[in-house]
Scaffold this motif. Structure first.
Motif, PDB file in Angstrom:
ATOM      1  N   MET A   1     -63.847  77.490  23.267  1.00 57.10           N
ATOM      2  CA  MET A   1     -63.421  77.979  21.961  1.00 57.10           C
ATOM      3  C   MET A   1     -62.626  79.272  22.101  1.00 57.10           C
ATOM      4  O   MET A   1     -62.890  80.089  22.946  1.00 57.10           O
ATOM      5  N   LYS A   2     -61.655  79.385  21.213  1.00 60.54           N
ATOM      6  CA  LYS A   2     -60.790  80.563  21.245  1.00 60.54           C
ATOM      7  C   LYS A   2     -61.018  81.387  19.976  1.00 60.54           C
ATOM      8  O   LYS A   2     -61.230  80.822  18.900  1.00 60.54           O
ATOM      9  N   ILE A   3     -60.992  82.708  20.134  1.00 59.90           N
ATOM     10  CA  ILE A   3     -61.088  83.591  18.960  1.00 59.90           C
ATOM     11  C   ILE A   3     -59.795  84.398  18.846  1.00 59.90           C
ATOM     12  O   ILE A   3     -59.319  84.956  19.828  1.00 59.90           O
ATOM     13  N   LEU A   4     -59.237  84.409  17.642  1.00 58.96           N
ATOM     14  CA  LEU A   4     -58.037  85.209  17.382  1.00 58.96           C
ATOM     15  C   LEU A   4     -58.453  86.479  16.634  1.00 58.96           C
ATOM     16  O   LEU A   4     -59.208  86.402  15.660  1.00 58.96           O
ATOM     17  N   VAL A   5     -57.978  87.631  17.123  1.00 54.97           N
ATOM     18  CA  VAL A   5     -58.316  88.895  16.468  1.00 54.97           C
ATOM     19  C   VAL A   5     -57.043  89.649  16.084  1.00 54.97           C
ATOM     20  O   VAL A   5     -56.367  90.213  16.938  1.00 54.97           O
ATOM     21  N   PRO A   6     -56.708  89.654  14.806  1.00 54.93           N
ATOM     22  CA  PRO A   6     -55.562  90.450  14.354  1.00 54.93           C
ATOM     23  C   PRO A   6     -55.942  91.935  14.288  1.00 54.93           C
ATOM     24  O   PRO A   6     -57.041  92.267  13.842  1.00 54.93           O
ATOM     25  N   VAL A   7     -55.070  92.808  14.784  1.00 54.02           N
ATOM     26  CA  VAL A   7     -55.344  94.249  14.740  1.00 54.02           C
ATOM     27  C   VAL A   7     -54.134  94.979  14.153  1.00 54.02           C
ATOM     28  O   VAL A   7     -53.005  94.538  14.286  1.00 54.02           O
ATOM     29  N   LYS A   8     -54.407  96.106  13.506  1.00 54.47           N
ATOM     30  CA  LYS A   8     -53.324  96.865  12.866  1.00 54.47           C
ATOM     31  C   LYS A   8     -53.312  98.305  13.375  1.00 54.47           C
ATOM     32  O   LYS A   8     -54.358  98.913  13.548  1.00 54.47           O
ATOM     33  N   ARG A   9     -52.102  98.802  13.601  1.00 59.84           N
ATOM     34  CA  ARG A   9     -51.916 100.201  13.980  1.00 59.84           C
ATOM     35  C   ARG A   9     -51.813 101.006  12.701  1.00 59.84           C
ATOM     36  O   ARG A   9     -50.944 100.761  11.861  1.00 59.84           O
ATOM     37  N   VAL A  10     -52.709 101.982  12.560  1.00 59.45           N
ATOM     38  CA  VAL A  10     -52.739 102.789  11.332  1.00 59.45           C
ATOM     39  C   VAL A  10     -52.905 104.257  11.687  1.00 59.45           C
ATOM     40  O   VAL A  10     -53.179 104.609  12.839  1.00 59.45           O
ATOM     41  N   ILE A  11     -52.793 105.098  10.697  1.00 60.57           N
ATOM     42  CA  ILE A  11     -53.059 106.529  10.881  1.00 60.57           C
ATOM     43  C   ILE A  11     -54.484 106.685  11.408  1.00 60.57           C
ATOM     44  O   ILE A  11     -55.385 105.949  11.008  1.00 60.57           O
ATOM     45  N   ASP A  12     -54.671 107.630  12.338  1.00 60.66           N
ATOM     46  CA  ASP A  12     -56.007 107.804  12.903  1.00 60.66           C
ATOM     47  C   ASP A  12     -57.009 108.198  11.818  1.00 60.66           C
ATOM     48  O   ASP A  12     -56.697 108.975  10.912  1.00 60.66           O
ATOM     49  N   TYR A  13     -58.186 107.667  11.981  1.00 54.98           N
ATOM     50  CA  TYR A  13     -59.293 107.860  11.036  1.00 54.98           C
ATOM     51  C   TYR A  13     -59.550 109.338  10.706  1.00 54.98           C
ATOM     52  O   TYR A  13     -59.919 109.679   9.599  1.00 54.98           O
ATOM     53  N   ASN A  14     -59.337 110.213  11.701  1.00 53.78           N
ATOM     54  CA  ASN A  14     -59.684 111.627  11.521  1.00 53.78           C
ATOM     55  C   ASN A  14     -58.549 112.486  10.974  1.00 53.78           C
ATOM     56  O   ASN A  14     -58.725 113.677  10.772  1.00 53.78           O
ATOM     57  N   VAL A  15     -57.399 111.875  10.752  1.00 53.84           N
ATOM     58  CA  VAL A  15     -56.252 112.655  10.278  1.00 53.84           C
ATOM     59  C   VAL A  15     -56.208 112.621   8.751  1.00 53.84           C
ATOM     60  O   VAL A  15     -56.348 111.566   8.148  1.00 53.84           O
ATOM     61  N   LYS A  16     -56.023 113.779   8.161  1.00 52.40           N
ATOM     62  CA  LYS A  16     -55.886 113.798   6.700  1.00 52.40           C
ATOM     63  C   LYS A  16     -54.442 113.460   6.332  1.00 52.40           C
ATOM     64  O   LYS A  16     -53.521 114.163   6.738  1.00 52.40           O
ATOM     65  N   PRO A  17     -54.248 112.381   5.576  1.00 53.86           N
ATOM     66  CA  PRO A  17     -52.888 111.964   5.240  1.00 53.86           C
ATOM     67  C   PRO A  17     -52.203 112.982   4.332  1.00 53.86           C
ATOM     68  O   PRO A  17     -52.839 113.567   3.464  1.00 53.86           O
ATOM     69  N   ARG A  18     -50.908 113.197   4.581  1.00 57.70           N
ATOM     70  CA  ARG A  18     -50.122 114.090   3.741  1.00 57.70           C
ATOM     71  C   ARG A  18     -49.059 113.299   2.995  1.00 57.70           C
ATOM     72  O   ARG A  18     -48.295 112.555   3.606  1.00 57.70           O
ATOM     73  N   VAL A  19     -49.016 113.513   1.700  1.00 59.79           N
ATOM     74  CA  VAL A  19     -48.027 112.825   0.878  1.00 59.79           C
ATOM     75  C   VAL A  19     -46.694 113.533   1.025  1.00 59.79           C
ATOM     76  O   VAL A  19     -46.623 114.757   0.993  1.00 59.79           O
ATOM     77  N   LYS A  20     -45.615 112.759   1.212  1.00 59.10           N
ATOM     78  CA  LYS A  20     -44.283 113.366   1.353  1.00 59.10           C
ATOM     79  C   LYS A  20     -43.845 113.987   0.036  1.00 59.10           C
ATOM     80  O   LYS A  20     -44.134 113.452  -1.047  1.00 59.10           O
ATOM     81  N   ALA A  21     -43.125 115.088   0.140  1.00 61.06           N
ATOM     82  CA  ALA A  21     -42.731 115.834  -1.049  1.00 61.06           C
ATOM     83  C   ALA A  21     -41.866 115.000  -1.996  1.00 61.06           C
ATOM     84  O   ALA A  21     -41.901 115.169  -3.207  1.00 61.06           O
TER      85      ALA A  21
ATOM     86  N   GLU B   1     -49.265  99.587  21.802  1.00 63.24           N
ATOM     87  CA  GLU B   1     -50.351 100.464  22.246  1.00 63.24           C
ATOM     88  C   GLU B   1     -51.685  99.992  21.670  1.00 63.24           C
ATOM     89  O   GLU B   1     -52.705 100.007  22.348  1.00 63.24           O
ATOM     90  N   THR B   2     -51.650  99.584  20.410  1.00 66.80           N
ATOM     91  CA  THR B   2     -52.859  99.099  19.756  1.00 66.80           C
ATOM     92  C   THR B   2     -53.353  97.830  20.448  1.00 66.80           C
ATOM     93  O   THR B   2     -54.551  97.654  20.683  1.00 66.80           O
ATOM     94  N   LEU B   3     -52.398  96.955  20.781  1.00 63.96           N
ATOM     95  CA  LEU B   3     -52.774  95.720  21.482  1.00 63.96           C
ATOM     96  C   LEU B   3     -53.318  96.032  22.877  1.00 63.96           C
ATOM     97  O   LEU B   3     -54.273  95.389  23.333  1.00 63.96           O
ATOM     98  N   ARG B   4     -52.724  97.039  23.547  1.00 65.02           N
ATOM     99  CA  ARG B   4     -53.237  97.421  24.876  1.00 65.02           C
ATOM    100  C   ARG B   4     -54.676  97.915  24.763  1.00 65.02           C
ATOM    101  O   ARG B   4     -55.490  97.687  25.649  1.00 65.02           O
ATOM    102  N   THR B   5     -54.970  98.609  23.670  1.00 66.83           N
ATOM    103  CA  THR B   5     -56.352  99.053  23.457  1.00 66.83           C
ATOM    104  C   THR B   5     -57.280  97.841  23.346  1.00 66.83           C
ATOM    105  O   THR B   5     -58.354  97.806  23.948  1.00 66.83           O
ATOM    106  N   ALA B   6     -56.846  96.843  22.580  1.00 66.38           N
ATOM    107  CA  ALA B   6     -57.657  95.631  22.432  1.00 66.38           C
ATOM    108  C   ALA B   6     -57.843  94.944  23.791  1.00 66.38           C
ATOM    109  O   ALA B   6     -58.939  94.467  24.120  1.00 66.38           O
TER     110      ALA B   6
END
Lengths: 309, 248
Positions: free
Chosen positions: B1-21, B70-75
């Motif tokens: 059996m094969k398992i497919l795992v989709p992954v997404k590259r996103v802003i790091d969990y610890n970073v506070k997002p800043r809204v553009k001016a 890079e995200t895929l390399r992490t996986a």
């Protein structure tokens, strides 16, 4: 515009989350409601009384007893032939079903709306509520989930909608309900509680959580919540979690005890009317949003507070 | 059996997002990016299933810019066997992601797709359910525990009031919640090994999927700021304030 609102229920009564969705739907047009369930006549009667609802579609079939998305989504997609917008509460039930409906209709869902700006424009939180996006839909139909705390609740009484039986394909044969462990509690549910007392990791153990938080909550007639840290540490079950990935709450009074105020927690409670924080770290971020702050050791301050109320 | 795992590259969990001016979005220039935390849990679960002998192969897939490699390399460093990057610089909404994943599923024929319940950037919580609809598969969302046995999976789901257990026939979609597992860290030897694991690069056109967005973001703004209130000296002062407010 004709809207269809998913009524959330347990086959016995309408859940409060539905009422805010009715308010959001009414901003778009005529409100129809869908009660899908099994032996759900009482729910249908109750839904018909919600102020502002014109018609209640009732799909009574064992296949809809637990609102499994695989069975419920095709029923809704069919009904969308004669409706323009589908709205569900942004609860675990709504979040499970709505995207499945959206994909069947080839529509991009708008999740967790905070406001209705026009017939096709809405605001919604992104990045754990650190930003608010205004989005405009280009789809012919709308599929929306509604953040309950962002809209007033429609009156549960006063309406007189007509009931209309509908049927769908029933059991899709893809999944089955096995069991449910629902915490039995006399306490108000978090999402509808007027007062919430929430504990964090500083409590240190489930015994201390119970010993310190529960008496204060009892005294105030409050619901009990927790930070993700307290849930992950096993002090309380996961359904206590308030935050971006837990429950979004907006009570009259939110008492945060031993909670530092991580972004992810603030995202779940910063719309509370009054926030009270007790924490021994005076630099804790929770004090930046608290209306009333007390810098103190919670193990001294909370029992004293409970005693003096 | 094969398992497919989709992954997404996103802003790091610890970073506070800043809204553009200019209100056009959130500033992602020079911001640390990581794998969506829910997707890490999904990768961990897939690897665990493989380690338990329930699956032979774990394939990770990501849709996004070239840097999503890079995200895929992490996986891969965590233990996935190979990766597919569907490369695009456009914004890809959950519906389009689900359509692309449905095509990948057609090609790869996995029995289970395990993915995060939501991404922490757009917080949509849609992709898994949409993929279920497009494929006509069952879905077990917000998984707290997963038991794969033969041709079905029994999944305890985190719901508002507690836990709900469902059984889904395979093939099926599983979306994961926070408490399913603790994702492992990739060790240095595994990071080195991951560099040699195969990674295919495709484009949305290769799959014939139209990814034109359906939603137009008109504006992105800061949320209303709550200002700090007052600090009280002691419990008595707090009680007095609460009485003023009519709480006690």
């Amino acid at each position: 515009m004709k809207t269809l609102v998913l009524v959330e229920h347990d086959n016995q009564s309408v859940k409060d989350a539905t009422l805010a969705v009715v308010t959001a739907a009414a901003k778009l047009g005529e409100v129809h409601a869908l009660v899908a369930g099994s032996g759900c006549d009482a729910v249908a009667q109750q839904a018909a009384k919600i102020a502002g609802v014109a018609t209640v579609h009732v799909a009574d079939d064992p296949a809809y007893a637990n609102l499994l998305a695989e069975n419920t989504a095709p029923l809704i997609a069919d009904l969308m032939g004669s409706h323009d917008a589908f709205l569900a509460p942004a609860t675990t039930t709504g979040k499970n079903i709505a995207p499945r409906v959206a994909a069947l209709l080839d529509v991009m869902q708008i999740s967790d709306i905070l406001s209705v700006e026009s017939a096709n424009t809405f605001t919604r939180p992104i990045y754990a509520g650190n930003a608010i996006a205004t989005v405009e839909s280009a789809d012919a139909k709308l599929v929306i989930t509604v953040r309950g705390t962002a809209f007033d609740k429609a009156a549960a009484e006063g309406g007189s909608a007509s009931l209309e039986a509908v049927s769908g394909a029933g059991d899709a044969g893809l999944s089955a309900f096995v069991s449910e462990e629902i915490a039995e509690s006399e306490r108000p549910e978090l999402t509808s509680a007027k007062i919430i007392v929430s504990g964090g990791r500083a409590l240190g153990s489930s015994e201390k959580f119970e010993e310190v938080i529960t008496p204060l909550a009892d005294k105030l007639g409050a619901g009990i919540g927790a930070s993700r840290a307290a849930v992950d540490a096993g002090y309380v079950p996961n359904d206590y979690q308030v935050g971006q990935t837990g429950k979004i709450v907006a009570p009259e009074v939110y008492v945060a005890i031993g909670i530092s105020g991580a972004i992810q927690h603030l995202a779940g409670m910063k719309d509370s009317k009054t926030i009270i924080a007790i924490n021994k770290d005076e630099d804790a971020p929770i004090f930046q949003v608290a209306d009333l702050g007390l810098v103190a050791d919670l193990f001294d301050a909370v029992p004293e507070l409970t005693g003096k109320l | 059996m094969k398992i497919l795992v989709p992954v997404k590259r996103v802003i790091d969990y610890n970073v506070k997002p800043r809204v553009k001016a200019d209100g056009s979005g959130v500033d992602l220039d020079n911001v640390k990016m990581s794998m969506n935390p829910f997707d890490e849990i999904a990768v961990e679960e897939a690897i665990k299933q493989k380690e338990a002998g329930k699956a032979e192969e774990v394939v990770a897939v990501s849709i996004g810019p070239a840097k999503a490699q890079e995200t895929l390399r992490t996986a891969l460093a965590m233990g996935a066997d190979r990766a597919i990057l569907i490369s695009t610089d456009e914004t890809v909404e959950p519906l389009a992601v689900a359509k692309l994943l449905a095509k990948v599923v057609e090609e790869e024929a996995p029995q289970v797709v395990i993915l995060g319940k939501q991404a922490i950037d757009d917080d949509s919580n849609q992709t898994g359910q949409m993929l279920g609809a497009l494929l006509g598969w069952g879905q077990a969302t917000f998984a707290n525990t997963v038991e794969i046995d033969g041709d079905a999976a029994t999944v305890a789901r985190e719901i508002d009031g507690g836990l709900q257990t469902v059984k889904v026939n395979l093939p099926a979609i599983i979306t994961v919640d926070l408490r399913l597992n603790e994702p492992r860290y990739a060790t240095l030897p595994n990071i080195m090994k991951a560099k040699k694991k195969p990674m295919d690069t495709k484009s949305p056109d290769d799959y014939g999927v139209d990814i034109t967005p359906r939603l137009k973001t008109l504006n992105v703004s800061e949320p209303p700021v709550r200002s700090a209130g007052i600090k009280v000296e002691d419990v008595d002062a707090l009680v007095a304030k609460l009485k003023d407010m009519g709480v006690a």
